[in-house]
Design a protein around this motif. Structure first.
Motif, PDB file in Angstrom:
ATOM      1  N   ALA A   1       0.833  -1.209   0.000  1.00 38.83           N
ATOM      2  CA  ALA A   1       0.000   0.000   0.000  1.00 38.83           C
ATOM      3  C   ALA A   1       0.866   1.258   0.000  1.00 38.83           C
ATOM      4  O   ALA A   1       0.584   2.209  -0.746  1.00 38.83           O
ATOM      5  N   LEU A   2       1.910   1.259   0.799  1.00 42.29           N
ATOM      6  CA  LEU A   2       2.814   2.413   0.831  1.00 42.29           C
ATOM      7  C   LEU A   2       3.528   2.598  -0.501  1.00 42.29           C
ATOM      8  O   LEU A   2       3.676   3.719  -0.987  1.00 42.29           O
ATOM      9  N   ALA A   3       3.948   1.499  -1.108  1.00 49.86           N
ATOM     10  CA  ALA A   3       4.624   1.581  -2.404  1.00 49.86           C
ATOM     11  C   ALA A   3       3.673   2.129  -3.464  1.00 49.86           C
ATOM     12  O   ALA A   3       4.057   2.976  -4.284  1.00 49.86           O
ATOM     13  N   ASP A   4       2.424   1.662  -3.454  1.00 53.19           N
ATOM     14  CA  ASP A   4       1.430   2.177  -4.402  1.00 53.19           C
ATOM     15  C   ASP A   4       1.197   3.666  -4.179  1.00 53.19           C
ATOM     16  O   ASP A   4       1.118   4.446  -5.134  1.00 53.19           O
ATOM     17  N   PHE A   5       1.087   4.073  -2.929  1.00 55.27           N
ATOM     18  CA  PHE A   5       0.857   5.486  -2.607  1.00 55.27           C
ATOM     19  C   PHE A   5       2.024   6.340  -3.089  1.00 55.27           C
ATOM     20  O   PHE A   5       1.826   7.379  -3.733  1.00 55.27           O
ATOM     21  N   GLU A   6       3.235   5.901  -2.793  1.00 51.87           N
ATOM     22  CA  GLU A   6       4.423   6.654  -3.190  1.00 51.87           C
ATOM     23  C   GLU A   6       4.564   6.722  -4.707  1.00 51.87           C
ATOM     24  O   GLU A   6       5.120   7.677  -5.247  1.00 51.87           O
ATOM     25  N   ALA A   7       4.041   5.706  -5.408  1.00 51.68           N
ATOM     26  CA  ALA A   7       4.102   5.698  -6.870  1.00 51.68           C
ATOM     27  C   ALA A   7       2.927   6.445  -7.488  1.00 51.68           C
ATOM     28  O   ALA A   7       2.796   6.520  -8.712  1.00 51.68           O
TER      29      ALA A   7
END
Length: 66
Positions: free
Chosen positions: A54-60
């Motif tokens: 979820a954090l990776a998706d948000f940061e991307a």
């Protein structure tokens, strides 16, 4: 007759106000148990992978406002 069948039969005989109290009590109990299980899953690291994704998706930038 099993204990569960006895409980079910007793529930069917409850007055409406007692039935509503029972329903609320069961909902509260279910929420409490769900919350405890979620807390244990967090402590046990079972949600770490989902959180990282979820954090990776948000940061991307792969998210939508709700």
């Amino acid at each position: 007759m099993s204990t569960l069948e006895q409980i079910e039969a007793a529930i069917l005989k409850l007055p409406a106000s007692d039935y509503q109290k029972l329903v609320q009590w069961l909902l509260d109990l279910d929420y409490q148990r769900w919350s405890e299980q979620l807390e244990q899953d967090i402590i046990g690291g079972k949600l770490d992978t989902l959180a990282q994704e979820a954090l990776a998706d948000f940061e991307a930038g792969q998210y939508r406002a709700i």
